[in-house]
Design an enzyme around this catalytic site. Structure first.
Site, short mmCIF file in Angstrom:
data_model
loop_
_atom_site.label_atom_id
_atom_site.label_comp_id
_atom_site.label_asym_id
_atom_site.label_seq_id
_atom_site.Cartn_x
_atom_site.Cartn_y
_atom_site.Cartn_z
N CYS A 98 -66.88 -44.15 -70.38
CA CYS A 98 -66.84 -43.57 -71.57
C CYS A 98 -66.30 -44.39 -72.80
CB CYS A 98 -65.73 -42.27 -71.71
SG CYS A 98 -65.85 -41.15 -72.92
N ARG B 31 -67.51 -32.90 -80.82
CA ARG B 31 -67.46 -33.48 -79.53
C ARG B 31 -68.41 -33.07 -78.38
NH1 ARG B 31 -63.47 -37.13 -79.48
NH2 ARG B 31 -63.44 -37.40 -77.30
N HIS C 207 -66.67 -38.93 -66.58
CA HIS C 207 -65.27 -39.01 -66.15
C HIS C 207 -64.95 -38.46 -64.77
CE1 HIS C 207 -63.31 -40.57 -69.87
NE2 HIS C 207 -63.98 -39.59 -70.53
#
Ligand code: GLN
Length: 237
Positions: A93, A126, A189
């Site tokens: 990320c 997002r 993640h």
């Protein structure tokens, strides 16, 4: 056999438990009788890349990335030499974005390491989702969770995988992450590696091959990990 894992700036780049990726690499080495040492580096430390076999750059908020980016300029050359010589990197990320040329945010440009030919632009909203990707290099689909404002563009580079569910690099081109030499960059993640033992072994194998020549990794009992992986794939695909 021994590998040394360098964890860069864990105080700043450790969103969503990226440290779990270190634990996973360490354990999967130890279970096979391979010694694994972990060295953590803070912003004030100098890094001798010739001592490292795997480097982990974790995720971070835009603010933390901005803090790290000044430091990156000072290690850029050594880090690039390491990558070009086949050094293994796993960047997640925020760390993935920092591998590229830049990340443009509303608050200004965050300069990256330019280790890989990619760039990132902030977008809205997002991109937050569970994610499943596929690459024939790996027997199982790769599963994880993504949460990023940045949209990353990798040009003609090889992605880590094709998006089956979720957004990936930019929500548009169906690509997720990047593979460049022995560098893996990804938005997944999670931590990524405990959920995807095949990716963990890919990193370990590449590190051992670079250091010792050919290496066969002894199989481990991954039945629980694979069951969890399949459950996620079944839920979203
Ligand atoms: N700050 C970056 C973004 O929002 C990376 C976030 C992260 O590491 N999760 O795109």
């Amino acid at each position: 056999m021994k590998i040394t894992i360098g964890h860069l700036y864990p105080d700043l780049l450790n969103l969503y438990g990226d440290r779990g990726n270190i634990q996973c690499m360490r354990k999967r080495c130890e279970w096979r009788g391979i010694e694994a040492e972990v060295r953590e580096y803070q912003l004030t430390d100098s890094i001798d890349f010739s001592n490292l076999d795997i480097v982990l750059l974790g995720g971070g908020s835009d603010r933390e990335q901005m803090l790290v980016c000044e430091k990156l300029k000072t290690i850029q050359k050594d880090f690039r030499d390491y990558v070009e010589a086949g050094g293994v990197v796993i960047a997640v990320c925020g760390g993935y974005q920092l591998l590229g040329h830049y990340y443009d945010t509303d608050d200004g440009r965050i300069e990256g390491l330019s280790l890989v030919d990619l760039y990132t632009e902030q977008g809205s909203p997002r991109l937050i989702s569970n994610i499943v990707i596929e690459n024939e290099l790996f027997e199982q689909p790769i599963v994880g969770f993504e949460n990023h404002g940045g949209r990353t563009y990798i040009g003609d580079n090889r992605p880590l995988g094709k998006v089956k569910f979720g957004y990936g690099n930019n929500g548009k081109d169906g690509a997720e992450g990047i593979l460049y030499k022995n560098v893996v960059g990804t938005y997944l993640h999670g931590p990524l590696l405990p959920k995807n033992p095949g990716v963990c072994d890919y990193l370990i194998r590449n590190a051992l091959e670079r250091k010792y020549g050919k290496s066969e990794l002894a199989p481990l009992d991954d039945s629980q990990e694979l069951e969890a992986n399949q459950y996620i794939v079944g839920r979203f695909c």
